[in-house]
Design an enzyme around this catalytic site. Structure first.
Site, PDB file in Angstrom:
ATOM      1  N   HIS A 164      14.632  20.055  25.268  1.00  0.00           N
ATOM      2  CA  HIS A 164      13.784  21.110  24.679  1.00  0.00           C
ATOM      3  C   HIS A 164      12.529  21.357  25.514  1.00  0.00           C
ATOM      4  CE1 HIS A 164      16.161  20.326  20.974  1.00  0.00           C
ATOM      5  NE2 HIS A 164      15.998  19.068  21.321  1.00  0.00           N
ATOM      6  N   SER A 285       0.217  36.015  47.901  1.00  0.00           N
ATOM      7  CA  SER A 285      -0.091  37.191  47.100  1.00  0.00           C
ATOM      8  C   SER A 285      -0.924  38.139  47.960  1.00  0.00           C
ATOM      9  CB  SER A 285      -0.880  36.754  45.866  1.00  0.00           C
ATOM     10  OG  SER A 285      -1.701  37.804  45.412  1.00  0.00           O
ATOM     11  N   LYS A 291      -2.749  31.820  46.271  1.00  0.00           N
ATOM     12  CA  LYS A 291      -1.403  31.688  45.703  1.00  0.00           C
ATOM     13  C   LYS A 291      -0.298  31.422  46.712  1.00  0.00           C
ATOM     14  CE  LYS A 291       0.063  33.484  42.155  1.00  0.00           C
ATOM     15  NZ  LYS A 291       0.788  34.488  41.399  1.00  0.00           N
ATOM     16  N   GLU A 298      13.003  32.622  42.368  1.00  0.00           N
ATOM     17  CA  GLU A 298      12.843  33.763  41.457  1.00  0.00           C
ATOM     18  C   GLU A 298      13.869  34.855  41.761  1.00  0.00           C
ATOM     19  OE1 GLU A 298       8.229  34.015  40.137  1.00  0.00           O
ATOM     20  OE2 GLU A 298       8.617  34.415  42.231  1.00  0.00           O
TER      21      GLU A 298
END
Ligand code: ARG
Length: 470
Positions: A164, A285, A291, A298
């Site tokens: 979970h 970024s 970043k 992804e």
């Protein structure tokens, strides 16, 4: 308008047609823009067919030689970029036949004897897919090897195990990575299995009913490396089950890549910090200089949508079709081509990611497993070993955890006195049992995360995947 492929003029069809296609319909109907992908297989299939026609006495050996020479010439022209069919060719099959007739004259018109584009396209597609499967299977293995290499260098590293997405019990990192090796092994087996049903020859089923021409289907099947023949001509030209099965197999590959991708994204987050992404596989970024983004996993996660979409598309395309061939089938190609290229690209990218795109931060992993309650089950197991019934032990540990949480303590912070106030059977050896490394080592059941068990698996996989150092 007389002529066409068989007449040698500009139009494609027989004398029955008086007018040319509306230009928009010509564009709508044509598949040459994408089925040119099947060129090599179309040539291979035609060469096998021409040889067989000569063996059966339908054409002469000299004619077969001419046909095969012409087909090889088209292959050479294509290799040099000089074979560039247009919309008027409609599809790759017509494009090749037209060029052959242009090269050879009347002999070229004999190639299509005893054959239809319906069995031809089915043959091309199977030959093409068989080749792609033969490339994909080793690609899956290469990815398994990359996972295994990471696993081998993390035999002793611990990582929180979750259920979970809540910390559950610590596990050996190698064990976690080997779970993906297992999934990919099933993927490999599925591809091997689909290959058997791809590798069946429809050639010679002709349009739908077979042909009165005395052909030998077994000869073309053998020449093209097919393992068997379709027994029913209607089934032969209208079966696309293999396209669905293959897309389902690649969909599962994508599921597995995407699940791992999701974990990498989570591990790379600042909240988690279990992996560091290397510059080779991450991007920045345009706005936020601090970043580093996990684009590879992804994109893999995102590309699942197109593969699953193609699977759904194929099922829907086939489900209402009466026997036998229907033009709807033309829609199978772009789907299948994209499933192959997406699956292959994702496997390649994830392999690179595993090999050189990330490193596990052992300090962070060590700290993570030391600072939670994921050893709570082990206190219960400790009590069970001292004859306390499991359900009772479970309740006791629940109260201990509650108490620790209210005081901001971990289990190892409680004094022995306090432990004994929860249960008198507890002694100082409990602290050893609580240490994460001991927690992992103790899970010695078959298939469990205990270091010895994991080592057995690492050795077995190293052998199976031909990697040394197992
Ligand atoms: N381009 C067609 C396809 O992709 C080839 C077969 C055409 N057959 C026909 N009867 N129109 O399926």
């Amino acid at each position: 308008m007389a002529g066409g492929v068989t007449g040698g003029g500009s139009a494609t069809w027989s004398d029955r047609f008086e007018q040319g296609l509306h230009p928009a319909i010509e564009r709508f109907n044509a598949s040459i823009g994408f089925d040119i992908t099947l060129l090599q297989e179309d040539l291979d299939g035609s060469i096998a067919h021409a040889r067989m026609l000569a063996q059966c006495g339908v054409i002469s050996e000299a004619e077969a030689d001419q046909l095969c020479g012409g087909l090889e010439q088209i292959r050479a022209e294509a290799a040099e970029g000089r074979f560039q069919p247009g919309l008027e060719d409609e599809d790759v099959h017509f494009a090749v036949e037209r060029r052959l007739i242009a090269l050879l004259g009347p002999v070229g018109k004999k190639l299509h004897t005893g054959r239809s584009r319906n069995d031809q396209v089915g043959t091309d597609l199977r030959l093409w897919l068989r080749r792609r499967i033969d490339e994909l299977i080793p690609q899956v293995k290469t990815f398994q090897q990359a996972l295994l290499r990471q696993a081998l260098s993390h035999r002793q590293t611990l990582i929180p195990g979750y259920t979970h997405l809540q910390r559950a019990q610590p596990v050996c990192l190698a064990h976690h990575l080997l779970a993906y090796v297992e999934m990919l092994e099933r993927d490999r087996q599925r591809l091997e299995d689909v290959r058997k049903r791809v590798n069946v020859s429809p050639l010679g089923a002709a349009a739908l009913a077979g042909t009165p021409v005395p052909i030998d289907r077994r000869s073309t099947a053998a020449a093209l490396g097919f393992e068997s023949l379709y027994a029913n001509s209607l089934d032969a030209v209208s079966d696309r089950d293999f396209a669905v099965e293959f897309s389902a197999a690649i969909s599962l590959v994508m599921v597995h890549l995407s699940r791992l991708g999701e974990e990498v994204i989570f591990w790379a987050s600042e909240e988690c910090g279990f992996v560091r992404l290397s510059d080779r596989c991450a991007t920045g970024s345009s706005l936020m200089p601090q970043k580093k983004n996990p684009d590879v996993p992804e994109l893999v996660r995102g590309k699942c949508g197109r593969v699953f979409g193609h699977l759904q598309g194929l099922l829907t395309m086939i489900k209402g079709l009466p026997l036998a061939y229907n033009k709807d089938f033309q829609e199978d190609k772009e789907a299948l081509f994209d499933v192959v290229s997406t699956g292959s690209q994702c496997l390649e990218a994830m392999t690179i990611l595993m090999d050189e795109g990330l490193s596990f931060r052992e300090d962070r992993l060590e700290a993570a497993v030391a600072a939670d309650f994921s050893n709570a089950t082990d206190v219960a197991d400790y009590l069970v070993a001292r004859q306390v019934p499991f359900r009772e032990a479970y309740q006791i540990v629940g109260s201990v955890v509650k108490q620790c949480l209210s005081e901001g303590l971990l289990l190892r912070d409680l004094s022995l006195d306090r432990w004994q106030s929860f249960h008198p059977a507890i002694e100082s050896d409990l602290y050893d049992a609580l240490a994460p490394r001991q927690v992992v080592a103790a899970r010695t059941s078959e298939g469990g995360t205990g270091f010895d068990r994991v080592q057995e698996q690492l050795s077995a996989w190293s052998e199976r995947l031909d990697l040394a150092n197992g």
